[in-house]
Write a protein that holds these residues in place. Structure first.
Motif, PDB file in Angstrom:
ATOM      1  N   ARG A 196      38.736  -8.202  69.767  1.00 52.68           N
ATOM      2  CA  ARG A 196      38.730  -8.965  68.471  1.00 52.68           C
ATOM      3  C   ARG A 196      37.402  -8.721  67.799  1.00 52.68           C
ATOM      4  N   SER A 197      36.182  -8.369  68.202  1.00 52.62           N
ATOM      5  CA  SER A 197      34.988  -8.181  67.504  1.00 52.62           C
ATOM      6  C   SER A 197      35.302  -6.853  66.703  1.00 52.62           C
ATOM      7  N   GLN A 198      35.714  -5.908  67.448  1.00 53.75           N
ATOM      8  CA  GLN A 198      36.015  -4.479  66.895  1.00 53.75           C
ATOM      9  C   GLN A 198      36.927  -4.705  65.690  1.00 53.75           C
ATOM     10  N   VAL A 199      37.865  -5.682  65.784  1.00 51.67           N
ATOM     11  CA  VAL A 199      38.909  -5.861  64.877  1.00 51.67           C
ATOM     12  C   VAL A 199      38.144  -6.253  63.419  1.00 51.67           C
ATOM     13  N   ARG A 200      37.428  -7.227  63.735  1.00 55.11           N
ATOM     14  CA  ARG A 200      36.634  -8.094  62.830  1.00 55.11           C
ATOM     15  C   ARG A 200      35.542  -7.077  62.038  1.00 55.11           C
ATOM     16  N   ASP A 201      35.034  -6.118  62.765  1.00 49.67           N
ATOM     17  CA  ASP A 201      34.041  -5.068  62.244  1.00 49.67           C
ATOM     18  C   ASP A 201      34.685  -4.216  61.302  1.00 49.67           C
ATOM     19  N   GLU A 202      36.150  -3.839  61.616  1.00 46.55           N
ATOM     20  CA  GLU A 202      36.762  -2.854  60.681  1.00 46.55           C
ATOM     21  C   GLU A 202      37.165  -3.543  59.366  1.00 46.55           C
ATOM     22  N   ILE A 203      37.622  -4.840  59.622  1.00 44.57           N
ATOM     23  CA  ILE A 203      37.970  -5.787  58.228  1.00 44.57           C
ATOM     24  C   ILE A 203      36.882  -5.572  57.608  1.00 44.57           C
ATOM     25  N   ILE A 204      35.698  -5.891  57.912  1.00 43.58           N
ATOM     26  CA  ILE A 204      34.414  -5.926  57.152  1.00 43.58           C
ATOM     27  C   ILE A 204      34.136  -4.657  56.415  1.00 43.58           C
ATOM     28  N   VAL A 205      34.154  -3.731  57.102  1.00 40.71           N
ATOM     29  CA  VAL A 205      34.021  -2.403  56.439  1.00 40.71           C
ATOM     30  C   VAL A 205      35.207  -2.112  55.382  1.00 40.71           C
ATOM     31  N   ALA A 206      36.365  -2.534  55.489  1.00 40.37           N
ATOM     32  CA  ALA A 206      37.376  -2.378  54.579  1.00 40.37           C
ATOM     33  C   ALA A 206      37.129  -3.367  53.174  1.00 40.37           C
ATOM     34  N   LEU A 207      36.662  -4.521  53.717  1.00 43.50           N
ATOM     35  CA  LEU A 207      36.359  -5.530  52.605  1.00 43.50           C
ATOM     36  C   LEU A 207      35.274  -5.249  51.579  1.00 43.50           C
ATOM     37  N   LYS A 208      34.102  -4.461  52.365  1.00 42.10           N
ATOM     38  CA  LYS A 208      32.858  -4.218  51.311  1.00 42.10           C
ATOM     39  C   LYS A 208      33.330  -3.026  50.416  1.00 42.10           C
ATOM     40  N   GLU A 209      34.021  -2.149  50.960  1.00 42.75           N
ATOM     41  CA  GLU A 209      34.500  -0.935  50.109  1.00 42.75           C
ATOM     42  C   GLU A 209      35.164  -1.472  48.895  1.00 42.75           C
ATOM     43  N   ARG A 210      35.954  -2.288  49.161  1.00 44.15           N
ATOM     44  CA  ARG A 210      36.961  -2.836  48.068  1.00 44.15           C
ATOM     45  C   ARG A 210      35.980  -3.855  47.050  1.00 44.15           C
ATOM     46  N   MET A 211      35.337  -4.868  47.690  1.00 45.27           N
ATOM     47  CA  MET A 211      34.564  -5.683  46.915  1.00 45.27           C
ATOM     48  C   MET A 211      33.315  -5.201  46.178  1.00 45.27           C
ATOM     49  N   ALA A 212      32.829  -4.061  46.639  1.00 44.22           N
ATOM     50  CA  ALA A 212      31.395  -3.447  46.364  1.00 44.22           C
ATOM     51  C   ALA A 212      31.586  -2.991  44.826  1.00 44.22           C
ATOM     52  N   ARG A 213      33.124  -2.573  44.712  1.00 45.27           N
ATOM     53  CA  ARG A 213      33.468  -1.998  43.287  1.00 45.27           C
ATOM     54  C   ARG A 213      33.517  -2.963  42.080  1.00 45.27           C
TER      55      ARG A 213
END
Length: 267
Positions: free
Chosen positions: A138-155
């Motif tokens: 679960r923690s790895q899943v959460r971390d990967e979602i955070i990475v994907a979110l940061k890429e989208r939201m930073a734009r």
């Protein structure tokens, strides 16, 4: 009476100021975007009081404080299990990106970007894991979602502060299968522990039997004819110590004890 026009002028000016309100205030946790006849300027206005031209200009407030969002949605795991995910996210608008958030997102980043980005990131990451891995990793899943979110939201000038997976829900059939597997694993672990205990007890019994056998063998090696004669002599000595000096007598037709002298005659 001569001061009446002047007083009236002051009153009119005050009324105009009150009606037109040429000052705007930006509260803490916000930034301002000034529009002139609807066109936003490139300048970001900080907290405090600012002058604006009445009618022509307006100062719009954009929150840069941390905001909380919650959402849920359905996705498919790698093994094609339906997964209902509930998440919680804390985010804020980057102060230097306030103008673009106001202009491009209509000052509604939650509706325009956060919700779609979260749903897209959750679906993309969930598809990389099996349903069982979503639970165990679960923690790895959460971390990967955070990475994907940061890429989208930073734009879009948005920053992820916190992200958490509140819950994963699966189909009833899958939940029952997981429960059955958990029960089977627990029974297997118990059986393994019982087997280990039995093996340890058996080894302990073998060790005790071996020790007893070795002790008996050692005792047999130590029993010699000389030792037997020594034990016999010791027993005779103990019997003499306990004798009270009386000779044994018999009754009922037994032959009496005869005292025979050295030359063989009876006295």
């Amino acid at each position: 009476m001569k001061n009446i026009p002047a007083i009236a002028s002051v009153i009119i000016v005050i009324l105009l100021l009150l009606v037109l309100n040429p000052f705007a205030t930006i509260q803490a946790g916000h930034r301002g975007v000034l529009t002139t006849f609807g066109k936003p300027s490139d300048e970001v206005y900080s907290e405090g009081i600012h002058f604006v031209w009445p009618i022509a200009q307006r100062l719009h407030k954009v929150s840069v404080a941390i905001q909380k969002g919650e959402g849920d949605g359905d996705a498919a795991s790698k093994d094609l299990q339906t997964v209902h995910t509930k998440i919680a996210i804390n985010y804020h608008v980057r102060p230097d990106a306030v103008v673009s958030v106001f202009r491009d997102l209509g000052n509604e980043p939650g509706e325009r970007i956060i919700i779609p980005s979260v749903q897209e990131a959750v679906k993309a990451v969930t598809a990389r894991f099996t349903a069982e891995e979503l639970i165990s990793r679960r923690s790895q899943v959460r971390d990967e979602i955070i990475v994907a979110l940061k890429e989208r939201m930073a734009r879009h000038g948005l920053v992820v502060d916190e992200f958490s997976i509140v819950n994963f829900n699966f189909s009833r059939t899958f939940n029952e299968a997981i429960e059955a597997k958990t029960t089977a694993d627990q029974l297997k672990m118990k059986a393994e522990r019982d087997l280990q205990r039995i093996e340890v007890e058996a080894k302990q019994k073998v060790s005790r039997a071996r020790a007893e056998a070795e002790a008996l063998a050692l005792q047999r090696q130590q029993v010699t004819p000389e030792l037997l004669r020594l034990r016999e002599t010791e027993n005779q000595a103990k019997a003499i110590e306990k004798w009270d000096g009386r000779l044994p007598t018999t009754t009922g037709g037994a032959i009496p004890f005869l005292n025979i002298n050295s030359n063989g005659s009876n006295k």
